[in-house]
Design a protein around this motif. Structure first.
Motif, short mmCIF file in Angstrom:
data_model
loop_
_atom_site.label_atom_id
_atom_site.label_comp_id
_atom_site.label_asym_id
_atom_site.label_seq_id
_atom_site.Cartn_x
_atom_site.Cartn_y
_atom_site.Cartn_z
N GLU A 166 -4.33 -5.88 6.96
CA GLU A 166 -5.31 -5.31 6.05
C GLU A 166 -5.43 -3.79 6.16
O GLU A 166 -6.31 -3.18 5.56
CB GLU A 166 -6.70 -5.95 6.22
N HIS A 167 -4.54 -3.17 6.92
CA HIS A 167 -4.48 -1.71 7.00
C HIS A 167 -3.10 -1.25 6.54
O HIS A 167 -2.10 -1.93 6.75
CB HIS A 167 -4.72 -1.22 8.43
N VAL A 168 -3.05 -0.08 5.93
CA VAL A 168 -1.78 0.46 5.45
C VAL A 168 -0.99 1.01 6.62
O VAL A 168 -1.51 1.77 7.44
CB VAL A 168 -2.01 1.56 4.40
N VAL A 169 0.29 0.62 6.69
CA VAL A 169 1.21 1.15 7.70
C VAL A 169 2.28 1.94 6.95
O VAL A 169 2.91 1.41 6.02
CB VAL A 169 1.87 0.02 8.52
N SER A 170 2.47 3.18 7.32
CA SER A 170 3.40 4.02 6.58
C SER A 170 4.84 3.55 6.77
O SER A 170 5.19 2.96 7.80
CB SER A 170 3.27 5.48 7.02
N ARG A 210 1.35 2.79 -3.03
CA ARG A 210 2.21 3.88 -3.47
C ARG A 210 1.89 5.18 -2.74
O ARG A 210 0.75 5.61 -2.64
CB ARG A 210 2.03 4.11 -4.98
N GLY A 211 2.96 5.79 -2.22
CA GLY A 211 2.81 7.07 -1.54
C GLY A 211 2.30 6.97 -0.12
O GLY A 211 2.18 7.99 0.57
N HIS A 212 1.99 5.74 0.34
CA HIS A 212 1.44 5.57 1.68
C HIS A 212 2.26 4.60 2.53
O HIS A 212 2.64 4.94 3.65
CB HIS A 212 -0.01 5.11 1.59
#
Length: 221
Positions: A166-170, A210-212
């Motif tokens: 549930e967290h964005v990982v680059s 997107r972008g992350h």
């Protein structure tokens, strides 16, 4: 998940690295304290295994330098020194765990998994995300109660996402944790692995931001 291994005994270092890779970890191996300190300061790792009796820079000084620089990666000290004073010194310097030589590599793997899980903020060993379950202590995945078969690279990517569900990982963070430092890989390899994972667990479960980067979410399997 990626491990920094700093061990000056060539045979032992290669043996540990080989076993960790069989357990699906990626591994960077340094054979002296100077190289190991540099890697720990500049690379992205989930944990470090650090010998104390290292050439060029002693292991305890490597650890102190990391902590002084604000490096918070979990560090497991691996050493033949069995004195209580050395253990106290190691923990005071910022060590998270301590394993004595000789040891079983299987125990080392279990301790590393526990350190990585706790560092990611998970008290429970079993991490759930919708129909997907990750046993962070055994390193196994289940989908709707059935074992999920994954390649080594798929496992590394999915475990990275599961530990931060549930967290964005680059994309860059995933890339750093998936490949050994000397690996030659294509620039879009992470996207290829994510696409394969989506076919196995359901496209909705891995969201592209997107972008992350990417986020594992409890979507429809």
């Amino acid at each position: 998940m990626k491990i920094l291994l700093i061990e000056d005994d060539h045979s032992l270092g290669e043996k540990i690295a080989e076993h960790l890779r069989r357990e699906n970890f990626s591994v960077d191996l340094a054979k002296n304290g100077e190289d190991g300190q540099h890697l720990g300061e500049t690379g992205v790792y989930d944990a470090a295994v650090l010998d104390l009796g290292l050439p060029l820079v002693p292991g305890i000084e490597v650890l102190r330098a990391w902590r002084k620089a604000g490096r918070i990666l979990p560090v497991l000290i691996l050493t033949a020194r069995d004195g209580w004073s050395e253990k106290v010194e190691g923990f005071k310097a910022g060590a998270d765990d301590y394993v004595m030589k000789p040891f079983r590599v299987e125990e080392l793997v279990m301790r590393l998994r526990a350190l990585i899980r706790r560092a990611a903020g998970h008290a429970e060993t079993r991490i759930l995300c919708g129909p997907l379950a990750y046993d962070a202590q055994l390193g196994t995945f289940e989908l709707e109660g059935l074992p999920l078969r994954l390649t080594g690279l798929e496992w590394r990517v999915l475990s990275c996402l599961a530990l931060q569900k549930e967290h964005v990982v680059s994309r860059a963070d995933i890339f750093e944790r998936v490949y050994d430092g000397d690996a030659e890989v294509d620039s879009n390899s992470v996207e290829v692995i994510v696409a394969r994972l989506r076919r196995k667990i359901g496209a909705a479960m891995i969201e592209t931001v997107r972008g992350h980067g990417y986020r594992l979410t409890a979507g429809e399997a």
